[in-house]
Write a protein that holds these residues in place. Structure first.
Motif, PDB file in Angstrom:
ATOM      1  N   ARG A 199      52.326  22.990  48.103  1.00  0.00           N
ATOM      2  CA  ARG A 199      52.936  23.491  46.855  1.00  0.00           C
ATOM      3  C   ARG A 199      51.836  23.950  45.907  1.00  0.00           C
ATOM      4  O   ARG A 199      51.978  24.946  45.210  1.00  0.00           O
ATOM      5  N   TRP A 200      50.706  23.231  45.905  1.00  0.00           N
ATOM      6  CA  TRP A 200      49.582  23.628  45.066  1.00  0.00           C
ATOM      7  C   TRP A 200      49.008  24.966  45.539  1.00  0.00           C
ATOM      8  O   TRP A 200      48.758  25.875  44.742  1.00  0.00           O
ATOM      9  N   ILE A 201      48.836  25.094  46.848  1.00  0.00           N
ATOM     10  CA  ILE A 201      48.349  26.371  47.395  1.00  0.00           C
ATOM     11  C   ILE A 201      49.332  27.487  47.035  1.00  0.00           C
ATOM     12  O   ILE A 201      48.936  28.615  46.771  1.00  0.00           O
ATOM     13  N   GLY A 202      50.606  27.139  46.985  1.00  0.00           N
ATOM     14  CA  GLY A 202      51.635  28.110  46.630  1.00  0.00           C
ATOM     15  C   GLY A 202      51.669  28.437  45.146  1.00  0.00           C
ATOM     16  O   GLY A 202      52.510  29.223  44.709  1.00  0.00           O
ATOM     17  N   GLY A 203      50.792  27.837  44.357  1.00  0.00           N
ATOM     18  CA  GLY A 203      50.696  28.212  42.952  1.00  0.00           C
ATOM     19  C   GLY A 203      51.250  27.195  41.967  1.00  0.00           C
ATOM     20  O   GLY A 203      51.196  27.402  40.756  1.00  0.00           O
ATOM     21  N   GLU A 204      51.787  26.066  42.476  1.00  0.00           N
ATOM     22  CA  GLU A 204      52.338  25.049  41.578  1.00  0.00           C
ATOM     23  C   GLU A 204      51.193  24.129  41.126  1.00  0.00           C
ATOM     24  O   GLU A 204      50.824  23.181  41.827  1.00  0.00           O
TER      25      GLU A 204
END
Ligand code: HEC
Ligand code: HEC
Length: 350
Positions: A199-204
């Motif tokens: 999710r972090w890699i996805g921008g969150e």
């Protein structure tokens, strides 16, 4: 060449991921981090070899075989005995158990993301492709203890399997090749679910903590971990001596006796669900993740085969703690049952 099966619903997630990365606030320190993050975007397709393409019927047959003790001599074991969905597709032991209740020499590896292992399989690479693994556990006397020809005749005598093979291959003939092809197709659907890290890699931005983000920097920078644990699956699918093995097991060196670098070399394992697994390394000799990090910090046994990437790191206590916080973000939250792991929200609808 490989055929690719689109993972349902992921195309949009990737676009969001890239948009998120482009929008990173840019201090100099963040610059590296932003660039590193691009290396971890989840793929949108599952690779299947052209010689064994995906079909729902083949995957369903493979699933049935994977869970069925019919593939063991005395009916006491199946693949799932050691590759358990609720234990991150390993067995929660330091070393695998023999049929007689002893320990094998090797630790059971997780099957997560096995579809992306584009090199040989097994700790020492003894299996050239996924289709060539199954016969080893099935026929080993200390493991499932069933001759392949007996496996074929048992399945041929079972009406529901004849139907399963007919649905998967067009006719009901059971053969060793078909058995292996079906098991491999099912295993390629065993995909690491979306973890906070994804999710972090996805921008969150809030999906992982600040210590975990610093740990990501250590992982890619000072620690040099990403040199081998690279990409979204955290492995280069290659073999290295990291200075652990002390016994007689030469790893890949047994098969490649002339290569200095491959003595004591074992396959880089994926780090997905790493804190959900027990006992680490090919022989399960390192009991905790703290001990793994200490091993890398000290640099392991210095010998001619040891990878040049392995050397004392001089990590501070905070850097070690950050690294551990980062590793914890690679585990999914919630239930770890078969449906969650094999068919996560982003997997093909079989
Ligand atoms: C007794 C426990 C046990 C059982 C049962 C078992 N495995 Fe394994 N599995 C292992 C161990 C240990 C290894 C490591 C073997 C090696 O490296 O030589 C392994 C390795 C593998 C690998 C290679 C993974 C990698 O990352 O290289 C695959 C694939 C696999 N097993 C699939 C299966 C299938 C399919 C079955 C059922 C037909 C099965 N296993 C049954 C313990 C088990
Ligand atoms: C030179 C390549 C290389 C580098 C660099 C490297 N690793 Fe590894 N890693 C491996 C290999 C190979 C193994 C398996 C060794 C064995 O089985 O004996 C491994 C095993 C592990 C394991 C245990 C996994 C399991 O399933 O048992 C963890 C955790 C790990 N590494 C984390 C790290 C961290 C954190 C760093 C950075 C500090 C790092 N690695 C750097 C290659 C590397």
């Amino acid at each position: 060449m490989v055929s690719r099966l689109r993972i349902f619903g992921v195309a949009t997630a990737t676009l969001t991921a890239l948009a998120g990365v482009a929008g990173y606030a840019g201090t100099a320190a963040d610059g590296h981090r932003a660039a590193w993050r691009l290396d971890y975007v989840r793929p949108t397709t599952i690779p299947f070899p052209e010689t064994n393409p995906y079909s729902p019927a083949k995957a369903e047959l493979g699933r049935k075989l994977f869970f069925d003790p019919i593939l063991s001599g005395d009916g006491s074991r199946a693949c799932v005995t050691c590759h358990r969905p609720d234990l991150a597709w390993a067995d929660g032991r330091a070393r695998a158990s023999t049929r007689m209740g002893g320990d094998m020499d090797l630790h059971t590896p997780t099957l997560l993301n096995v579809a992306w292992q584009d090199g040989p399989l097994g700790w020492d690479g003894k299996f050239p492709v996924l289709e060539k693994v199954a016969r080893a556990p099935i026929s080993a006397p200390g493991n499932m203890n069933l001759k392949m020809r007996d496996a074929v005749s048992r399945l041929s005598a079972d009406e529901s399997y004849r139907e399963g093979f007919a649905a998967a291959f067009g006719d009901p003939a059971v053969s060793e090749d078909r058995l292996e092809a079906a098991l491999a197709t099912y295993q390629r659907l065993i995909i690491a679910g979306k973890a906070p890290f994804d999710r972090w890699i996805g921008g969150e931005e809030g999906a992982i903590s600040e210590p975990a983000k610093r740990g990501f920097d250590v992982f890619n920078g000072k620690g040099g971990c990403a040199g081998c644990h690279s990409g979204w699956s955290f492995t280069d699918n290659s073999f290295h001596d990291i200075g652990t093995a002390t016994g007689t097991d030469l790893g890949r060196g047994r098969l490649m006796p002339r290569s200095v670098a491959l003595q004591y070399a074992f396959k880089t394992p994926t780090l997905r669900e790493i804190d959900q697994r027990t006992a680490y390394m090919h022989d399960g000799s390192v009991p905790t993740l703290e001990a793994v990090v200490d091993h890398y910090d000290k640099g392991g046994i210095d010998r001619p085969s040891r990878s040049r990437q392995i050397k004392p790191l001089n990590l501070s206590a905070r850097e070690k703690a950050d690294l551990l916080a980062f590793l914890a973000t690679l585990s999914t939250e919630g239930d770890r049952d078969e449906t969650a792991a094999v068919f996560p929200a982003n997997a093909p609808t079989p």
